[in-house]
Scaffold this motif. Structure first.
Motif, short mmCIF file in Angstrom:
data_model
loop_
_atom_site.label_atom_id
_atom_site.label_comp_id
_atom_site.label_asym_id
_atom_site.label_seq_id
_atom_site.Cartn_x
_atom_site.Cartn_y
_atom_site.Cartn_z
N MET A 1 0.85 -1.18 0.00
CA MET A 1 0.00 0.00 0.00
C MET A 1 0.89 1.24 0.00
N LYS A 2 0.61 2.15 -0.92
CA LYS A 2 1.34 3.41 -0.99
C LYS A 2 0.80 4.37 0.06
N LYS A 3 1.71 5.14 0.64
CA LYS A 3 1.32 6.17 1.60
C LYS A 3 1.55 7.52 0.96
N ILE A 4 0.46 8.25 0.77
CA ILE A 4 0.52 9.56 0.12
C ILE A 4 0.16 10.63 1.13
N LYS A 5 1.02 11.64 1.21
CA LYS A 5 0.78 12.74 2.13
C LYS A 5 0.62 14.03 1.33
N ILE A 6 -0.38 14.81 1.71
CA ILE A 6 -0.58 16.13 1.15
C ILE A 6 -0.13 17.12 2.21
N LEU A 7 0.90 17.90 1.88
CA LEU A 7 1.44 18.87 2.82
C LEU A 7 0.83 20.23 2.54
N GLY A 8 0.22 20.82 3.55
CA GLY A 8 -0.37 22.15 3.39
C GLY A 8 -1.26 22.50 4.55
N THR A 9 -1.62 23.75 4.59
CA THR A 9 -2.40 24.27 5.72
C THR A 9 -3.90 24.18 5.51
N GLY A 10 -4.32 23.61 4.39
CA GLY A 10 -5.75 23.43 4.16
C GLY A 10 -6.36 24.40 3.18
N GLU A 35 -2.97 10.94 3.75
CA GLU A 35 -2.84 11.67 5.00
C GLU A 35 -2.63 13.15 4.70
N LYS A 36 -3.36 13.99 5.41
CA LYS A 36 -3.16 15.43 5.31
C LYS A 36 -2.20 15.84 6.42
N VAL A 37 -1.15 16.54 6.06
CA VAL A 37 -0.18 17.03 7.03
C VAL A 37 -0.29 18.55 7.05
N SER A 38 -0.82 19.08 8.14
CA SER A 38 -1.02 20.53 8.22
C SER A 38 -0.16 21.21 9.29
N ASN A 39 0.48 20.42 10.13
CA ASN A 39 1.35 20.99 11.16
C ASN A 39 2.62 21.51 10.48
N ILE A 40 2.89 22.78 10.63
CA ILE A 40 4.01 23.41 9.92
C ILE A 40 5.35 22.78 10.30
N ASN A 41 5.50 22.34 11.53
CA ASN A 41 6.74 21.68 11.95
C ASN A 41 6.95 20.36 11.21
N ASP A 42 5.87 19.63 10.98
CA ASP A 42 5.96 18.38 10.22
C ASP A 42 6.22 18.64 8.74
N ILE A 43 5.63 19.70 8.23
CA ILE A 43 5.82 20.06 6.81
C ILE A 43 7.27 20.45 6.54
N PRO A 52 1.25 23.72 -1.93
CA PRO A 52 1.16 22.42 -1.30
C PRO A 52 2.31 21.51 -1.71
N GLY A 53 2.46 20.43 -0.95
CA GLY A 53 3.47 19.44 -1.26
C GLY A 53 2.84 18.07 -1.40
N LEU A 54 3.43 17.25 -2.23
CA LEU A 54 2.97 15.88 -2.44
C LEU A 54 4.11 14.93 -2.08
#
Length: 95
Positions: A1-10, A35-43, A52-54
């Motif tokens: 299973m691929k894990k895809i993260k969308i980086l951004g504040t929404g 997974e949505k990653v919105s925490n700036i420290n994680d981004i 945004p980031g992929l």
């Protein structure tokens, strides 16, 4: 299973990138966890300067732009899995 993260504040661009990523994964027949990653420290850990980031399997694919579903489907990170899957399916059919 691929894990895809969308980086951004929404923002709207983040939502569009997520929509396009889901469409690309569906078109390739891939089983993906989003997974949505919105925490700036994680981004920031991914080293991006523009959102945004992929991210696919913890590897940054793009940042600062909204890739189309077609562009995402052409990504090496997704294509390698899809081509391996299709090759295995073809081998099974030919047996």
């Amino acid at each position: 299973m691929k894990k895809i993260k969308i980086l951004g504040t929404g923002c709207a661009k983040c939502h569009k990138l997520e929509e396009n990523a889901k469409a690309a994964a569906a078109a390739l027949g891939l089983d993906c966890e989003f997974e949505k990653v919105s925490n700036i420290n994680d981004i920031v850990k991914f080293g991006i300067l523009a959102m945004p980031g992929l991210v696919v399997d913890d590897k940054l694919v793009s940042s600062g732009k909204v890739l189309s579903a077609e562009d995402i489907k052409k990504s090496d990170r997704l294509n390698s899995v899809a081509s391996r899957f299709l090759s295995l399916a073809w081998v099974q059919i030919c047996r």
